[in-house]
Design a protein around this motif. Structure first.
Motif, PDB file in Angstrom:
ATOM      1  N   TYR A  45       9.227  84.789   2.549  1.00 36.98           N
ATOM      2  CA  TYR A  45       9.404  83.521   3.265  1.00 36.98           C
ATOM      3  C   TYR A  45       8.130  83.138   4.012  1.00 36.98           C
ATOM      4  O   TYR A  45       7.826  81.947   4.136  1.00 36.98           O
ATOM      5  CB  TYR A  45      10.649  83.525   4.168  1.00 36.98           C
ATOM      6  CG  TYR A  45      10.453  83.981   5.575  1.00 36.98           C
ATOM      7  CD1 TYR A  45       9.886  83.150   6.528  1.00 36.98           C
ATOM      8  CD2 TYR A  45      10.860  85.248   5.973  1.00 36.98           C
ATOM      9  CE1 TYR A  45       9.718  83.574   7.835  1.00 36.98           C
ATOM     10  CE2 TYR A  45      10.698  85.666   7.264  1.00 36.98           C
ATOM     11  CZ  TYR A  45      10.120  84.836   8.184  1.00 36.98           C
ATOM     12  OH  TYR A  45       9.944  85.261   9.473  1.00 36.98           O
ATOM     13  N   LEU A  86      10.950  83.773  -3.053  1.00 35.19           N
ATOM     14  CA  LEU A  86      11.858  83.647  -1.916  1.00 35.19           C
ATOM     15  C   LEU A  86      13.305  83.713  -2.380  1.00 35.19           C
ATOM     16  O   LEU A  86      14.123  84.427  -1.785  1.00 35.19           O
ATOM     17  CB  LEU A  86      11.593  82.348  -1.151  1.00 35.19           C
ATOM     18  CG  LEU A  86      12.493  82.105   0.057  1.00 35.19           C
ATOM     19  CD1 LEU A  86      12.336  83.212   1.092  1.00 35.19           C
ATOM     20  CD2 LEU A  86      12.210  80.747   0.672  1.00 35.19           C
ATOM     21  N   LEU A 110      16.094  81.240   5.534  1.00 32.90           N
ATOM     22  CA  LEU A 110      15.956  80.533   4.262  1.00 32.90           C
ATOM     23  C   LEU A 110      16.071  79.027   4.463  1.00 32.90           C
ATOM     24  O   LEU A 110      15.235  78.257   3.975  1.00 32.90           O
ATOM     25  CB  LEU A 110      17.025  81.030   3.287  1.00 32.90           C
ATOM     26  CG  LEU A 110      16.993  80.455   1.882  1.00 32.90           C
ATOM     27  CD1 LEU A 110      15.758  80.932   1.135  1.00 32.90           C
ATOM     28  CD2 LEU A 110      18.251  80.852   1.130  1.00 32.90           C
ATOM     29  N   ALA A 113      13.014  77.681   6.463  1.00 31.98           N
ATOM     30  CA  ALA A 113      11.810  77.646   5.627  1.00 31.98           C
ATOM     31  C   ALA A 113      11.878  76.470   4.650  1.00 31.98           C
ATOM     32  O   ALA A 113      10.881  75.764   4.432  1.00 31.98           O
ATOM     33  CB  ALA A 113      11.650  78.964   4.877  1.00 31.98           C
TER      34      ALA A 113
END
Length: 163
Positions: A45, A86, A110, A113
């Motif tokens: 990430y 990712l 997640l 990001a």
């Protein structure tokens, strides 16, 4: 009879000790797997976000079909490996996590990001709203705390004095 009882007791103790050793080794192995997976996720990430804030990154964004108010980022060929890494580490994290807390905080990272990358589609590299990065760092702190609990590591005191 006493000798036979001693042999049975000795055998039982040996088996019990071997079983305990196997459980300790098994737990240690899974702890190492989790630590490695969490490290890979963190690396993925961070690389994803680093690519997203590059001035040369080409990112587009469309409204998320299932999450109103969120955008879905799409990367060009140069950014696709970061997205794939990712996503694959996110799946690996979900496989090895023991607690819902760790999964939930990983999902927060997640999502944060992705929102940084989506914002980059509509802003210059230095114009991404600061609150998106604040959400990302808060999610990171929550993930670290959850992972430390899951790994059996002592709670970490924050450097800024806030707990």
């Amino acid at each position: 009879m006493a000798v036979l009882l001693g042999v049975v007791l000795g055998g039982w103790l040996t088996i019990r000790n071997q079983e305990r050793q196997w459980h300790r080794d098994h737990e240690r192995e899974w702890r190492d797997i989790r630590l490695s997976t969490y490290n890979e996720f963190a690396s993925a990430y961070r690389q994803y976000v680093a690519f997203a804030v590059e001035p040369s990154a080409l990112i587009s964004a469309v409204p998320h079909p299932q999450a109103p108010g969120e955008l879905m980022p799409f990367f060009d060929e140069a950014g696709r490996p970061y997205k794939e890494k990712l996503e694959s580490t996110w799946i690996a994290l979900r496989i090895v996590c023991q607690s819902e807390q760790t999964v939930g905080t990983g999902l927060q990272i997640l999502t944060a990001a992705r929102q940084v990358a989506a914002a980059r589609a509509n802003h210059g590299a230095s114009d991404i709203p600061a609150e998106l990065f604040q959400q990302l760092w808060a999610a990171q702190d929550a993930f670290i705390a959850a992972a430390r609990v899951e790994l059996g590591v002592a709670e970490l005191r924050r450097l800024d004095g806030v707990e």
